[in-house]
Design an enzyme around this catalytic site. Structure first.
Site, PDB file in Angstrom:
ATOM      1  N   THR A   1      -6.675 -10.455  35.672  1.00 43.98           N
ATOM      2  CA  THR A   1      -6.202  -9.602  36.747  1.00 43.98           C
ATOM      3  C   THR A   1      -7.299  -9.634  37.805  1.00 43.98           C
ATOM      4  O   THR A   1      -8.443  -9.904  37.487  1.00 43.98           O
ATOM      5  CB  THR A   1      -6.017  -8.150  36.247  1.00 43.98           C
ATOM      6  OG1 THR A   1      -5.068  -8.126  35.197  1.00 43.98           O
ATOM      7  CG2 THR A   1      -5.572  -7.213  37.342  1.00 43.98           C
TER       8      THR A   1
ATOM      9  N   ARG B   1       8.373  -7.902  30.591  1.00 44.67           N
ATOM     10  CA  ARG B   1       7.262  -6.963  30.380  1.00 44.67           C
ATOM     11  C   ARG B   1       6.557  -6.649  31.689  1.00 44.67           C
ATOM     12  O   ARG B   1       6.229  -7.537  32.470  1.00 44.67           O
ATOM     13  CB  ARG B   1       6.272  -7.571  29.397  1.00 44.67           C
ATOM     14  CG  ARG B   1       5.006  -6.735  29.153  1.00 44.67           C
ATOM     15  CD  ARG B   1       3.824  -7.248  29.943  1.00 44.67           C
ATOM     16  NE  ARG B   1       2.583  -6.556  29.554  1.00 44.67           N
ATOM     17  CZ  ARG B   1       1.409  -6.735  30.165  1.00 44.67           C
ATOM     18  NH1 ARG B   1       1.297  -7.574  31.162  1.00 44.67           N
ATOM     19  NH2 ARG B   1       0.349  -6.068  29.757  1.00 44.67           N
ATOM     20  N   VAL B   2       6.344  -5.379  31.949  1.00 40.84           N
ATOM     21  CA  VAL B   2       5.529  -4.957  33.083  1.00 40.84           C
ATOM     22  C   VAL B   2       4.281  -4.284  32.525  1.00 40.84           C
ATOM     23  O   VAL B   2       4.363  -3.470  31.598  1.00 40.84           O
ATOM     24  CB  VAL B   2       6.299  -3.972  33.994  1.00 40.84           C
ATOM     25  CG1 VAL B   2       5.412  -3.476  35.128  1.00 40.84           C
ATOM     26  CG2 VAL B   2       7.546  -4.642  34.562  1.00 40.84           C
ATOM     27  N   GLY B   3       3.136  -4.655  33.062  1.00 38.65           N
ATOM     28  CA  GLY B   3       1.872  -4.084  32.599  1.00 38.65           C
ATOM     29  C   GLY B   3       1.407  -2.948  33.483  1.00 38.65           C
ATOM     30  O   GLY B   3       2.186  -2.348  34.224  1.00 38.65           O
ATOM     31  N   ASP B   4       0.131  -2.659  33.418  1.00 37.67           N
ATOM     32  CA  ASP B   4      -0.416  -1.489  34.107  1.00 37.67           C
ATOM     33  C   ASP B   4      -0.696  -1.745  35.582  1.00 37.67           C
ATOM     34  O   ASP B   4      -0.732  -0.797  36.380  1.00 37.67           O
ATOM     35  CB  ASP B   4      -1.713  -1.047  33.428  1.00 37.67           C
ATOM     36  CG  ASP B   4      -2.785  -2.130  33.494  1.00 37.67           C
ATOM     37  OD1 ASP B   4      -2.467  -3.308  33.205  1.00 37.67           O
ATOM     38  OD2 ASP B   4      -3.930  -1.808  33.859  1.00 37.67           O
TER      39      ASP B   4
ATOM     40  N   GLY C   1      -3.189  -4.437  29.284  1.00 39.16           N
ATOM     41  CA  GLY C   1      -2.481  -3.458  30.102  1.00 39.16           C
ATOM     42  C   GLY C   1      -1.833  -2.313  29.354  1.00 39.16           C
ATOM     43  O   GLY C   1      -1.817  -1.176  29.836  1.00 39.16           O
TER      44      GLY C   1
ATOM     45  N   THR D   1      -8.734  -3.745  34.637  1.00 42.67           N
ATOM     46  CA  THR D   1      -8.366  -5.065  34.141  1.00 42.67           C
ATOM     47  C   THR D   1      -8.580  -5.085  32.647  1.00 42.67           C
ATOM     48  O   THR D   1      -9.617  -4.660  32.152  1.00 42.67           O
ATOM     49  CB  THR D   1      -9.185  -6.180  34.803  1.00 42.67           C
ATOM     50  OG1 THR D   1      -8.852  -7.420  34.163  1.00 42.67           O
ATOM     51  CG2 THR D   1     -10.688  -5.953  34.689  1.00 42.67           C
ATOM     52  N   GLY D   2      -7.586  -5.551  31.933  1.00 39.50           N
ATOM     53  CA  GLY D   2      -7.701  -5.594  30.484  1.00 39.50           C
ATOM     54  C   GLY D   2      -6.331  -5.634  29.856  1.00 39.50           C
ATOM     55  O   GLY D   2      -5.355  -6.047  30.493  1.00 39.50           O
TER      56      GLY D   2
END
Lengths: 328, 328
Positions: A198, A226-229, A251, A248-249
């Site tokens: 990210t 899939r949607v992340g953070d 999510g 970043t990581g």
């Protein structure tokens, strides 16, 4: 002018010196420095933090080594779905896009969502329709594909130092992505080809106004939309009058920890300073077994860059001289 | 058993006594009571809070007067895109879906995301593909459409007391949704046909474990794949070991205020009790010009239901006797 500060990240994860060649490290640092300079050029002429983070993240999106914009990873079915969020802390406004394809700079599209709509988050085909209406630049597969191949080549060159790390899913991805596999493809993956890539920027301008921006190509081989953070206010990205944060990581854990906003909450409700608040937030992330890091800045230009992973591509600039780091 | 408690909402907004007939109010209260009983039946036999909120929200989704599941509003292009989120506070796990069509009970699909995947949020076609794999019940347009017509009829009956409130966008919606317009359609909208309709439940079980669930049909006439706060952890829905929160209102402001998690943050970092924390969170929402309310419960079975709108369909149950309210 002393309050102006900018911090950036280019992803966190398993980044080991043993996996890195001097040439590759130089390239990563060049990418980080170019972003810091792009953002600083805005702040140094008295520009706003929101313009600075947009400039810094645009630079990182255009740089093919990071997993955002050019360089975004492929989904399970061989597409590149990108997410981005930008937030103006002084106005408490935000714009985000999720699962957009072919948009050259998702962070610029996120800013248009903030400025031109009453919404915060637009997703999928609807977001792309909005992008076409707004006339933002699109790029074809070639733009992304070519660079991905270039990236593969870079890593193939570094063959001897790239960790063997092929999961069955990754092999499946190589088959499905219709990339003509090279011998190197079949045996090596990129050191940053993890669900951890990210890019992001946070800034404080000379008026002490704060802004945050984050952009990602998501997870390699992700399925089911899939949607992340990253595009979610308060989770991967947050800015108010107290601090600006970009994460970043992995999510999912940033979502469960409400990680970006948690830094602000610890400052305003617990009375912590930026450094302690960001440190405690990452300690909480560790306690729920989440991997990654955050970059954060407050309105005095203090900067914090804590992470619990083996490395985080990161940097900051306060006086015109860029500082970049990769390892712990 | 004293700690078991359940609270629910069926949306907040401009709900005025002058817009309501006795028959319609009775129907709303029946819907709320049925949901409270469904959730309480789980808690009363020693069941978990996560099962209780799923049962309560499923009941609200199946009830056509609320904007979730059966009864979901139409998007700009005449579709029903639904969002839902469920969160288990004791395990700090969550599952969400965004922009799913034709899924009978989005809250059940969200729970499957929590239980069967490593992800938190699945959106659009990917989420629907996942739903098909999991074999969840789908319903055709008829299921939703018929009930929407029924709802229109209910309100047409109440013609004299329904506020005149036609925006150009709403007229456009009526034209585009391919519903054969009746004279009533052309002059009246539903009192809850605002961007404020959502259903939700929060519960504490006899072990003091907390859970929250929220489900919505979104905004009438929404465009560009807009996603609101409902499916987003920490924004419209949140649960941890301290409290469980479900929000309803103008979603964009719930996002910017990180509203659901803010209640928990004020409790754990500021030391407030549930009532004061929830009240302060809504005061903050008011200060950023957001309209709506939250329902919240802590592990001692305390319940808070603050809102700043003219009304909120809501209720709670602690001892087997359902209590419902609509107005301030």
């Amino acid at each position: 002018m002393t309050r102006a500060a900018l911090a950036i990240h280019g992803g966190a994860g398993t980044i080991l010196r043993s996996q890195m060649t001097p040439d590759l490290e130089r390239e990563y640092r060049n990418g980080l420095e170019a972003s810091l300079i792009a953002g600083w050029n805005v702040l140094d002429r008295g520009g706003s933090s929101i313009d600075a983070v947009e400039a810094a993240v645009t630079s990182l999106e255009d740089f093919p080594l990071f997993n955002a914009g050019r360089g975004a990873v492929f989904t399970h079915d061989g597409r590149q779905e990108m997410d981005a969020c930008i937030m103006d802390g002084s106005k408490l406004r935000a714009g985000s896009v999720a699962a957009v394809e072919h948009v050259k700079n998702p962070i610029k599209l996120a800013r248009l969502v903030m400025q031109k709509t009453q919404h915060v988050l637009l997703a999928g085909d609807g977001a792309i329709e909005f992008a076409r209406q707004q006339g933002v630049p699109f790029e074809n597969d070639e733009y992304f594909f070519t660079e991905h191949r270039w990236l593969q080549l870079q890593h193939a060159r570094a063959e001897g130092v790239v960790e063997l790390d092929h999961t069955p899913e990754e092999l499946e991805l190589l088959e499905e992505s219709e990339i003509e596999a090279t011998p190197a493809d079949q045996h090596f993956v990129f050191p940053n080809d993890k669900p951890l890539g990210t890019v992001g920027a946070v800034a404080s301008d000379i008026n002490g106004h704060l802004a945050a921006a984050t952009s990602t190509g998501g997870m390699t081989n992700k399925k089911f939309g899939r949607v992340g953070d990253t595009p979610l206010v308060g989770l991967g990205t947050y800015a108010d009058e107290i601090c600006a944060v970009s994460g970043t990581g992995h999510g999912e854990f940033f979502m469960l920890g409400v990680t970006a906003y948690d830094v602000s909450a610890r400052m305003k409700y617990k009375g912590l300073d930026l450094i302690d608040a960001a440190r405690e937030t990452i300690e909480h992330l560790t306690s729920i077994r989440g991997e990654g890091g955050v970059i954060a800045v407050d309105s005095h230009g203090n900067v914090a860059l804590p992470f619990n992973s083996q490395g985080m591509y990161r940097g900051y600039i306060k006086d015109g001289r860029p500082v970049t780091e990769i390892y712990r």
